[in-house]
Design an enzyme around this catalytic site. Structure first.
Site, PDB file in Angstrom:
ATOM      1  N   PRO A  42       0.786  -1.307  -0.070  1.00 42.00           N
ATOM      2  CA  PRO A  42      -0.134   0.046  -0.065  1.00 42.00           C
ATOM      3  C   PRO A  42       0.824   1.363   0.078  1.00 42.00           C
ATOM      4  O   PRO A  42       1.894   1.483   0.608  1.00 42.00           O
ATOM      5  CB  PRO A  42      -0.877   0.068   1.349  1.00 42.00           C
ATOM      6  N   ASN A  43       0.117   2.179  -0.737  1.00 42.96           N
ATOM      7  CA  ASN A  43       0.891   3.623  -0.917  1.00 42.96           C
ATOM      8  C   ASN A  43       2.089   3.746  -1.624  1.00 42.96           C
ATOM      9  O   ASN A  43       2.642   4.844  -2.229  1.00 42.96           O
ATOM     10  CB  ASN A  43       0.909   4.095   0.581  1.00 42.96           C
ATOM     11  N   ARG A  95       5.005  10.948  -2.737  1.00 40.57           N
ATOM     12  CA  ARG A  95       4.804  10.661  -1.380  1.00 40.57           C
ATOM     13  C   ARG A  95       5.766  10.818  -0.431  1.00 40.57           C
ATOM     14  O   ARG A  95       6.897  10.310  -0.712  1.00 40.57           O
ATOM     15  CB  ARG A  95       4.402   9.020  -1.146  1.00 40.57           C
ATOM     16  N   TYR A 129      11.125   8.957   0.808  1.00 39.23           N
ATOM     17  CA  TYR A 129      11.022   7.970  -0.387  1.00 39.23           C
ATOM     18  C   TYR A 129      11.514   8.136  -1.596  1.00 39.23           C
ATOM     19  O   TYR A 129      11.368   7.487  -2.631  1.00 39.23           O
ATOM     20  CB  TYR A 129       9.417   7.336  -0.421  1.00 39.23           C
ATOM     21  N   ASN A 132       8.081  -5.624  -1.271  1.00 35.41           N
ATOM     22  CA  ASN A 132       7.923  -4.673  -0.110  1.00 35.41           C
ATOM     23  C   ASN A 132       6.471  -4.666   0.058  1.00 35.41           C
ATOM     24  O   ASN A 132       5.784  -4.098  -0.425  1.00 35.41           O
ATOM     25  CB  ASN A 132       8.236  -3.303  -0.668  1.00 35.41           C
ATOM     26  N   ALA A 138       3.159  -0.730   4.808  1.00 33.60           N
ATOM     27  CA  ALA A 138       2.560  -1.029   5.937  1.00 33.60           C
ATOM     28  C   ALA A 138       2.048  -2.208   6.323  1.00 33.60           C
ATOM     29  O   ALA A 138       2.263  -2.603   7.691  1.00 33.60           O
ATOM     30  CB  ALA A 138       1.342   0.108   6.088  1.00 33.60           C
ATOM     31  N   ASP A 178       2.017 -15.723   6.495  1.00 30.94           N
ATOM     32  CA  ASP A 178       1.677 -17.082   6.536  1.00 30.94           C
ATOM     33  C   ASP A 178       1.736 -17.494   4.961  1.00 30.94           C
ATOM     34  O   ASP A 178       2.113 -18.497   4.664  1.00 30.94           O
ATOM     35  CB  ASP A 178       0.209 -17.196   6.844  1.00 30.94           C
ATOM     36  N   GLU A 233      12.729  -9.594   1.330  1.00 31.91           N
ATOM     37  CA  GLU A 233      11.805  -8.439   1.788  1.00 31.91           C
ATOM     38  C   GLU A 233      12.817  -7.292   1.617  1.00 31.91           C
ATOM     39  O   GLU A 233      13.987  -7.204   2.063  1.00 31.91           O
ATOM     40  CB  GLU A 233      11.587  -8.594   3.399  1.00 31.91           C
ATOM     41  N   HIS A 290      12.871  -2.820   1.861  1.00 26.70           N
ATOM     42  CA  HIS A 290      12.246  -1.583   2.377  1.00 26.70           C
ATOM     43  C   HIS A 290      13.021  -0.423   1.835  1.00 26.70           C
ATOM     44  O   HIS A 290      14.286  -0.556   1.914  1.00 26.70           O
ATOM     45  CB  HIS A 290      12.151  -1.296   3.930  1.00 26.70           C
ATOM     46  N   ARG A 342      13.185   4.337  12.261  1.00 25.82           N
ATOM     47  CA  ARG A 342      11.903   5.101  12.251  1.00 25.82           C
ATOM     48  C   ARG A 342      11.285   4.681  13.649  1.00 25.82           C
ATOM     49  O   ARG A 342      11.713   4.161  14.309  1.00 25.82           O
ATOM     50  CB  ARG A 342      11.211   4.747  10.876  1.00 25.82           C
TER      51      ARG A 342
HETATM   52  C1  DQA Z   1       8.193   1.014   3.633  1.00 24.44           C
HETATM   53  C2  DQA Z   1       8.407   1.048   5.231  1.00 24.44           C
HETATM   54  C3  DQA Z   1       7.080   1.027   5.954  1.00 24.44           C
HETATM   55  O1  DQA Z   1       6.982   1.169   7.162  1.00 24.44           O
HETATM   56  C4  DQA Z   1       5.984   1.914   5.234  1.00 24.44           C
HETATM   57  O2  DQA Z   1       4.917   1.751   5.880  1.00 24.44           O
HETATM   58  C5  DQA Z   1       6.017   1.793   3.864  1.00 24.44           C
HETATM   59  C6  DQA Z   1       7.172   1.758   3.177  1.00 24.44           C
HETATM   60  C7  DQA Z   1       9.571   1.328   2.903  1.00 24.44           C
HETATM   61  O3  DQA Z   1       9.691   0.836   1.733  1.00 24.44           O
HETATM   62  O4  DQA Z   1      10.432   1.887   3.656  1.00 24.44           O
HETATM   63  O5  DQA Z   1       4.971   2.180   3.154  1.00 24.44           O
HETATM   64  O6  DQA Z   1       7.970  -0.453   3.350  1.00 24.44           O
END
Ligand code: DQA
Length: 139
Positions: A9-10, A17, A22, A71, A74, A84, A95, A97, A104
């Site tokens: 998301p986002n 954003r 980011y 990624n 949230a 799961d 994974e 980020h 953070r």
């Molecule tokens: C994120 C870090 C997460 O905490 C956050 O909610 C995001 C982006 C990152 O890529 O730094 O939406 O996954």
């Protein structure tokens, strides 16, 4: 080598954003650079703001693709279902980020993804995805 990139998301708002966190590049722009850098890799890309859709894609790519770069944004910090799903599949998951989640707020320090992932890359901006590709290529 087939690698699926799944963004949560986002992350469709990358570039607009919170650019101080980011960056100012959209994922679509960045993906073109990534495809150019790794011509030997077939990339699939999926982004959703919906938890169940992310789980369905993890399942879809999770048995015969070579790697998933996830990624979960949230949902990383909240989703037992995504954790799961990673446990249920066979394809290795890296994974990723963009930001350093441990530098953070404390609610970002826990991940439901990490314990079932092959590894975690965080804090290098969009370069985190390059590093994830390198790890799947064994570089
Ligand atoms: C994120 C870090 C997460 O905490 C956050 O909610 C995001 C982006 C990152 O890529 O730094 O939406 O996954």
């Amino acid at each position: 080598m087939r690698i699926a990139i799944i963004n949560g998301p986002n992350l469709n708002l990358l570039g607009k954003r919170e650019p101080e966190v980011y960056g100012s590049t959209s994922f679509e722009q960045y993906l073109e650079l990534l495809k150019h850098k790794y011509p030997q890799v077939q990339f699939a890309y999926f982004q959703s703001n919906v938890e169940g859709e992310l789980i369905s894609k993890i399942q879809e790519y999770g048995f015969d693709w070579d790697g998933i770069i996830l990624n979960a944004a949230a949902y990383t910090h909240t989703s037992v279902g995504i954790g799961d799903a990673i446990k249920a599949i066979q394809t290795p998951v890296v994974e990723v980020h963009i930001s350093n989640i441990w530098a953070r707020e404390s609610f970002r320090h826990h991940s439901y993804v990490s314990s079932n992932a092959k590894g975690v890359i965080a804090g290098f901006g969009l370069l985190s995805y390059d590093l994830a590709v390198d790890s799947l290529l064994g570089k």
